[in-house]
Design a protein around this motif. Structure first.
Motif, short mmCIF file in Angstrom:
data_model
loop_
_atom_site.label_atom_id
_atom_site.label_comp_id
_atom_site.label_asym_id
_atom_site.label_seq_id
_atom_site.Cartn_x
_atom_site.Cartn_y
_atom_site.Cartn_z
N ILE A 139 -6.98 -42.27 46.02
CA ILE A 139 -7.81 -42.04 44.85
C ILE A 139 -7.65 -40.58 44.44
O ILE A 139 -7.83 -39.68 45.26
CB ILE A 139 -9.29 -42.34 45.13
CG1 ILE A 139 -9.48 -43.80 45.54
CG2 ILE A 139 -10.14 -42.01 43.91
CD1 ILE A 139 -10.91 -44.13 45.94
N ALA A 140 -7.31 -40.34 43.18
CA ALA A 140 -7.19 -38.98 42.66
C ALA A 140 -8.47 -38.60 41.93
O ALA A 140 -8.89 -39.30 41.00
CB ALA A 140 -6.00 -38.86 41.73
N LEU A 141 -9.12 -37.52 42.39
CA LEU A 141 -10.28 -36.96 41.70
C LEU A 141 -9.77 -35.83 40.82
O LEU A 141 -9.23 -34.84 41.30
CB LEU A 141 -11.31 -36.44 42.70
CG LEU A 141 -11.91 -37.47 43.66
CD1 LEU A 141 -12.88 -36.80 44.61
CD2 LEU A 141 -12.59 -38.60 42.89
N ILE A 142 -9.97 -35.97 39.50
CA ILE A 142 -9.37 -35.06 38.52
C ILE A 142 -10.49 -34.33 37.81
O ILE A 142 -11.23 -34.91 37.01
CB ILE A 142 -8.49 -35.84 37.53
CG1 ILE A 142 -7.42 -36.62 38.31
CG2 ILE A 142 -7.85 -34.91 36.53
CD1 ILE A 142 -6.70 -37.65 37.49
N GLN A 143 -10.63 -33.05 38.09
CA GLN A 143 -11.78 -32.27 37.61
C GLN A 143 -11.51 -31.66 36.24
O GLN A 143 -10.44 -31.12 35.98
CB GLN A 143 -12.08 -31.15 38.62
CG GLN A 143 -13.23 -30.23 38.19
CD GLN A 143 -13.05 -28.82 38.73
OE1 GLN A 143 -12.17 -28.55 39.53
NE2 GLN A 143 -13.91 -27.91 38.28
N ALA A 144 -12.52 -31.72 35.37
CA ALA A 144 -12.45 -31.09 34.05
C ALA A 144 -13.78 -30.43 33.75
O ALA A 144 -14.83 -31.04 33.94
CB ALA A 144 -12.12 -32.12 32.98
N SER A 145 -13.74 -29.19 33.28
CA SER A 145 -14.99 -28.47 33.00
C SER A 145 -15.19 -28.20 31.51
O SER A 145 -16.25 -27.75 31.10
CB SER A 145 -15.03 -27.14 33.77
OG SER A 145 -13.98 -26.29 33.37
N PRO A 148 0.67 -39.38 41.68
CA PRO A 148 0.51 -40.83 41.78
C PRO A 148 -0.76 -41.19 42.55
O PRO A 148 -1.12 -40.52 43.52
CB PRO A 148 1.77 -41.28 42.52
CG PRO A 148 2.27 -40.05 43.23
CD PRO A 148 1.89 -38.90 42.37
N ALA A 149 -1.43 -42.24 42.12
CA ALA A 149 -2.67 -42.68 42.78
C ALA A 149 -2.95 -44.12 42.38
O ALA A 149 -2.53 -44.59 41.31
CB ALA A 149 -3.83 -41.78 42.38
N ASP A 150 -3.66 -44.83 43.23
CA ASP A 150 -4.08 -46.20 42.92
C ASP A 150 -5.22 -46.20 41.90
O ASP A 150 -5.32 -47.10 41.07
CB ASP A 150 -4.54 -46.91 44.20
CG ASP A 150 -3.41 -46.99 45.23
OD1 ASP A 150 -2.27 -47.33 44.84
OD2 ASP A 150 -3.67 -46.69 46.41
N SER A 179 -13.75 -45.42 51.96
CA SER A 179 -13.14 -44.58 52.99
C SER A 179 -11.68 -44.25 52.65
O SER A 179 -10.92 -43.81 53.52
CB SER A 179 -13.20 -45.29 54.35
OG SER A 179 -12.53 -46.55 54.28
N GLU A 180 -11.29 -44.47 51.38
CA GLU A 180 -9.89 -44.25 50.98
C GLU A 180 -9.52 -42.77 51.00
O GLU A 180 -10.37 -41.88 50.82
CB GLU A 180 -9.65 -44.82 49.59
CG GLU A 180 -9.69 -46.34 49.52
CD GLU A 180 -9.27 -46.85 48.16
OE1 GLU A 180 -8.14 -46.52 47.74
OE2 GLU A 180 -10.06 -47.55 47.52
N GLN A 181 -8.22 -42.51 51.19
CA GLN A 181 -7.69 -41.15 51.12
C GLN A 181 -7.86 -40.61 49.69
O GLN A 181 -7.69 -41.34 48.72
CB GLN A 181 -6.21 -41.14 51.51
CG GLN A 181 -5.52 -39.79 51.38
CD GLN A 181 -6.04 -38.77 52.37
OE1 GLN A 181 -6.41 -39.12 53.47
NE2 GLN A 181 -6.07 -37.52 51.96
N VAL A 182 -8.21 -39.33 49.61
CA VAL A 182 -8.47 -38.69 48.31
C VAL A 182 -7.46 -37.58 48.08
O VAL A 182 -7.09 -36.86 49.01
CB VAL A 182 -9.91 -38.13 48.28
CG1 VAL A 182 -10.11 -37.20 47.09
CG2 VAL A 182 -10.92 -39.27 48.23
N SER A 183 -7.00 -37.44 46.83
CA SER A 183 -6.26 -36.26 46.41
C SER A 183 -7.06 -35.58 45.31
O SER A 183 -7.88 -36.22 44.63
CB SER A 183 -4.85 -36.62 45.91
OG SER A 183 -4.92 -37.37 44.72
N LEU A 184 -6.83 -34.28 45.12
CA LEU A 184 -7.62 -33.49 44.18
C LEU A 184 -6.71 -32.86 43.12
O LEU A 184 -5.64 -32.33 43.44
CB LEU A 184 -8.38 -32.38 44.90
CG LEU A 184 -9.41 -32.82 45.95
CD1 LEU A 184 -9.93 -31.60 46.72
CD2 LEU A 184 -10.57 -33.55 45.28
N VAL A 185 -7.14 -32.94 41.86
CA VAL A 185 -6.49 -32.22 40.76
C VAL A 185 -7.56 -31.30 40.19
O VAL A 185 -8.48 -31.76 39.51
CB VAL A 185 -5.94 -33.18 39.69
CG1 VAL A 185 -5.22 -32.40 38.60
CG2 VAL A 185 -5.00 -34.20 40.32
#
Length: 457
Positions: free
Chosen positions: A2-8, A27-29, A101-107
């Motif tokens: 799961i990609a968490l993509i932050q925007a402010s 890439p992310a599901d 509990s999925e693996q996370v990536s951060l943008v």
């Protein structure tokens, strides 16, 4: 994954949508857009989901969550959990955002500050990508990043606002560079403009668009100087042949400055319209097709020139280069870019018919800003200044180059015929070391003497 993509900001939402369309996001599901409103006054500014066109932009992602709602009444920039709270916040965010509990990536953006750092600490094993939507990505990293973040950095994704210019963000760390071409971003603004009825804005023909900047809140200029700067933009509009001016104030600015500008515009014989809209400047430019876009060092100047092909005018950059303090202020590189390109006529690195002068200039400025983090740039900076100081002296402060013992020595400020004492950091440290060494040697000598006396007795 799961990609968490932050925007402010809303501009970041737009740029992230363009990055998604261009296939530049990791890439992310599932891709979840994390809204983290960065406004200094979120209570009186438009919430990100309420901006025009937000729903179409958000459709590029698999979900949208709002960190500001979770943290209220604290602001996102104040989110700084203690070490013992990190595991608790991870459980909370996984529950509220349905991460399981999925693996996370951060943008993330603005990697040097919260809430980006807070998210990186909470998801302690997540790989990190850094996205940037403006000119600040071309500047050096403000602070040293902790080791646990450095080891997870993978890439940066930036908009090619200055074609061919390499960012210096995270220059000290090996990361992959991904570039969002301006054509992809222009397509998003065309989509947003197509959803707006131009008649609702009542935009004039053959008018100039003045993009206001809120420099007073940042402590860069006082109110009087900021007003003077905006008045200079009105004069530039008149001199460019405009008969009317559309003023788009900064979202955080108050109404007083705009009303004062109206009186000044009328005295110059200009029709004056204050544009109160949540539309981004680039969307307004796409709809208005102005005679010129005028500002100080707003990102809109370069997006208008390089992306939308509209004439632009930069006002007040020369004075602001000297006003900006401290020297390492993060706005310095954006300001230097705008002054070099729009005032001094320095070409972008991608221009095939000229030598790249912009890159060595900015690397020299970056070294003077962050000399401790970028010592490898010293020789480049010294060589550049020794040859080009007279042409680009506005980008440098004489006290700064004197303190760093950079050429040309004749430009160093002097007092009573001597270089200002204590200005050279290296010599100051060296003197301290020598004093400590002298004291240590004296102490050793006294000890040896006392020992020798006792032995002889």
């Amino acid at each position: 994954m799961i990609a968490l993509i932050q925007a402010s900001t809303y501009f970041q939402v737009v740029s992230l949508a363009a990055m998604a369309d261009a296939g530049l996001l990791p890439p992310a599901d599932r891709r979840i857009l994390v809204l983290a409103n960065g406004s200094q006054m979120p209570e009186i500014t438009t919430a990100l989901p309420d901006y025009p066109g937000f729903a179409a932009l958000a459709a590029r992602f698999d979900g949208v969550v709002d960190l500001a709602d979770l943290l209220w009444p604290r602001r996102c920039g104040q989110f700084n959990p203690r070490g013992e709270e990190l595991a608790l916040f991870e459980k909370l965010l996984r529950h509220r955002w349905n991460l399981g509990s999925e693996q996370v990536s951060l943008v993330l953006e603005s990697i040097q500050v919260n809430p980006a750092q807070a998210l990186a600490r909470i998801f302690f094993d997540a790989p990190i990508s850094v996205h940037s939507d403006g000119l600040m990505s071309y500047g050096p990293t403000r602070n040293k990043l902790p080791l646990h973040m450095l080891q997870r950095l993978r890439e940066t994704i930036h908009i090619d606002l200055v074609p061919g210019l390499e960012p210096m963000l995270l220059l000290e760390h090996p990361v992959q560079r991904k570039v969002l071409k301006l054509e992809s971003l222009a397509a998003i603004f065309s989509e947003l403009a197509a959803a707006v009825d131009p008649a609702s804005l009542n935009l004039p023909q053959d008018g100039a668009l003045v993009v206001g900047q809120y420099l007073g809140s940042l402590g860069i200029l006082d109110t009087a100087k900021e007003l003077e700067l905006h008045q200079g933009m009105l004069l530039a509009a008149r001199d460019a042949g405009a008969r009317s001016v559309v003023f788009k104030p900064h979202p955080s600015s108050g109404p007083t400055a705009a009303l004062q500008l109206r009186a000044r515009a009328e005295s110059l014989g200009l029709d004056f319209q204050i544009l109160q809209t949540d539309l981004l400047a680039e969307t307004v430019i796409t709809l208005m097709k102005p005679l010129a876009v005028i500002s100080c060092f707003s990102t809109a100047l370069l997006s208008a020139k390089n992306m939308l092909g509209v004439p632009v005018i930069a006002v007040g950059t020369s004075e602001l280069l000297q006003e900006l303090s401290p020297y390492q202020n993060s706005n310095r590189i954006p300001l230097s870019i705008v002054h070099a390109q729009l005032v001094q006529g320095v070409s972008s690195p991608a221009a095939s018919d000229s030598v790249d002068e912009l890159t060595p200039l900015l690397r020299a400025v970056a070294y003077c800003m962050q000399y401790q983090n970028l010592p490898e740039l010293r020789d480049e900076a010294a060589e550049f200044l020794s040859v080009n100081y007279l042409r680009f002296e506005q980008h440098f402060k004489r006290r700064r180059i004197a303190a760093l013992e950079l050429p040309p020595s004749w430009a160093h400020p002097r007092r009573s015929g001597r270089v200002i004492p204590g200005a050279a950091f290296g010599r100051k440290i060296q003197r301290r070391v020598l004093r400590l060494s002298s004291r240590s040697l004296a102490k050793v000598a006294r000890t040896l003497q006392e020992t020798s006396t006792r032995v002889s007795r």
